[in-house]
Design a protein around this motif. Structure first.
Motif, PDB file in Angstrom:
ATOM      1  N   UNK A  86      48.759  41.773  43.409  1.00 40.45           N
ATOM      2  CA  UNK A  86      49.951  42.232  43.632  1.00 40.45           C
ATOM      3  C   UNK A  86      49.797  43.785  44.304  1.00 40.45           C
ATOM      4  N   UNK A  87      49.724  43.229  45.763  1.00 34.95           N
ATOM      5  CA  UNK A  87      50.093  44.750  46.459  1.00 34.95           C
ATOM      6  C   UNK A  87      51.247  44.983  46.476  1.00 34.95           C
ATOM      7  N   UNK A  88      52.612  44.768  46.419  1.00 36.29           N
ATOM      8  CA  UNK A  88      53.606  45.636  46.279  1.00 36.29           C
ATOM      9  C   UNK A  88      53.858  46.383  44.715  1.00 36.29           C
ATOM     10  N   UNK A 103      45.295  52.242  44.032  1.00 36.61           N
ATOM     11  CA  UNK A 103      45.745  52.190  45.377  1.00 36.61           C
ATOM     12  C   UNK A 103      44.384  51.106  45.802  1.00 36.61           C
ATOM     13  N   UNK A 104      43.296  51.167  44.590  1.00 36.63           N
ATOM     14  CA  UNK A 104      42.247  50.190  45.511  1.00 36.63           C
ATOM     15  C   UNK A 104      42.631  48.942  45.187  1.00 36.63           C
ATOM     16  N   UNK A 105      43.450  48.895  44.207  1.00 33.07           N
ATOM     17  CA  UNK A 105      43.426  47.390  43.837  1.00 33.07           C
ATOM     18  C   UNK A 105      43.770  46.702  45.170  1.00 33.07           C
ATOM     19  N   UNK A 106      44.081  47.079  45.924  1.00 30.99           N
ATOM     20  CA  UNK A 106      45.105  46.809  46.884  1.00 30.99           C
ATOM     21  C   UNK A 106      43.930  45.677  48.303  1.00 30.99           C
ATOM     22  N   UNK A 107      42.492  46.910  48.621  1.00 34.76           N
ATOM     23  CA  UNK A 107      41.527  46.470  48.960  1.00 34.76           C
ATOM     24  C   UNK A 107      41.318  45.206  48.641  1.00 34.76           C
ATOM     25  N   UNK A 108      40.920  45.418  46.653  1.00 32.69           N
ATOM     26  CA  UNK A 108      40.388  44.576  46.176  1.00 32.69           C
ATOM     27  C   UNK A 108      40.805  42.798  46.915  1.00 32.69           C
TER      28      UNK A 108
END
Lengths: 248, 248
Positions: free
Chosen positions: A45-47, A109-114
């Motif tokens: 979940x990016x947001x 933060x790194x979960x976003x590109x992941x």
């Protein structure tokens, strides 16, 4: 004059209690950030990840305010030598919690590109590390709040469990990367995320050292040297090119 | 009584000058550690790497002593509100330098397993990053010593150069890893080493913020948000599996 001194001492104690409570509150917020970060990794979940990143400002501001309060308290009250240990522990502990918050925000933060690439199996392994780290932070906050040196010492010793789990996970990620080049990018993010969590464990042990020093007046850190085994171990055997054995 | 006050003020100033000098000395030691770390990476010298790791204890001890001195100074002298900014900057700066020392030691530590595998071409790229970081730390120490807010601001702005170099290097390492699985293990160490150097740059900007606040009384950090682009960017295109564009 005696009542005047009593008044100063009393308000110093009140200030210190208030500071301790504020530091514990800040610590709880940092653990929640870590748990939220792991949750967004799983939910992709990016947001929600961005919210965790943004929330870190609150922790930073708390640390800033606490340091200012500590410095002001010192300047105004001129506490006695024994009290300085409490003040010193408060300053250090707030700084360690601020770092824990940073690392939790980095994981988010790194979960976003992941979340933009295909899910990789080893992403699940991160949760186990995070749970170990969160338990350590919660335990050491309780030790700080209760000025419990033994409880702090237990957290400090127990960090080896997280270190070993991290080393195992690191090895696992390397094998995934070697199996398939498409795993390299996501696994690189996971490597850094795992490292962030391992560092959270280090800061929990730092807080344990602060508590130990505060309560006993003796340093704890001389008893055990922290080691990230992945930074000194040789994983070349995994690459199939190793002519030297892995170091213990 | 007036001479008594003068005496206190004078000795406070003397103490503060001594502290500043000690902090600058500690900072210079941390830069030397970074340079030594890069040197051992190039020479593939395990023993020298271990010396760099061991030397970090000196920096840790200096930071510990400085924090204690600051706390004691505050408690004994009860400096005025304006002086608190100096004290605050001293505490923060010493903590940032201690972290710089840690990162330099980490670079040296990772050079040990790196020296056990076949040399990889991208190891050279690390030197460029380290040079940029070392220049930033030297400049900001000069700014701190001279209480020069503009010079500090220049270091702060210039950190984007290191950030961009780091991002480029990170991408380069990923491509090496994808080309040949035997590069994965050494390049993983290089990734972490590069990250350590990028973090040194962050601490140089933190010190710049400390100096700015100390001199002007205003915060600097609101003007620019630090970003490690590799932690939010999507490098999946590099893996040949990316269906989403890389984020700016």
């Amino acid at each position: 004059m005696n009542t005047g001194t009593d008044h100063i001492i009393k308000s110093y104690d009140t200030e210190l209690s208030r500071l301790t409570a504020e530091i514990v509150r800040m610590g709880e917020l940092s653990v929640k950030q870590l748990e939220a970060a792991i949750d967004v990794v799983e939910r992709r979940d990016e947001r929600a990840a961005q919210r965790v990143v943004d929330n870190d400002d609150t922790i930073d501001q708390m640390e800033h305010d606490i340091s200012h309060d500590v410095v002001r308290l010192l300047a105004l009250r001129a506490p006695m030598a024994g009290d300085l240990r409490n003040v010193f522990a408060a300053l250090r502990t707030a700084a360690d919690i601020e770092r824990i918050g940073d690392y939790a925000a980095n994981v988010a933060k790194r979960s976003i590109p992941l979340s933009m690439v295909a899910p990789v199996q080893p992403a699940r392994g991160l949760e186990h590390l995070a749970r170990l780290a969160a338990t350590g932070v919660r335990e050491v906050l309780a030790a700080y709040q209760e000025r419990d040196a033994e409880r702090a010492h237990a957290v400090w010793k127990n960090d080896t469990v997280l270190d070993e789990a991290y080393t195992g996970y690191f090895r696992q990620l390397l094998t995934y990367m070697m199996e398939d080049p498409r795993n390299i990018t996501p696994c690189t993010h996971l490597l850094f995320m795992a490292k962030n969590i391992e560092r959270i464990g280090d800061h929990a042990t730092n807080i344990a050292e602060n508590v130990w020093f505060q309560v006993t007046g003796e340093p704890l850190q001389s008893q055990r040297r922290k080691l990230d085994q992945t930074s000194s171990a040789d994983f070349s055997g995994l690459a199939g090119s190793g002519d030297k054995p892995a170091r213990p």
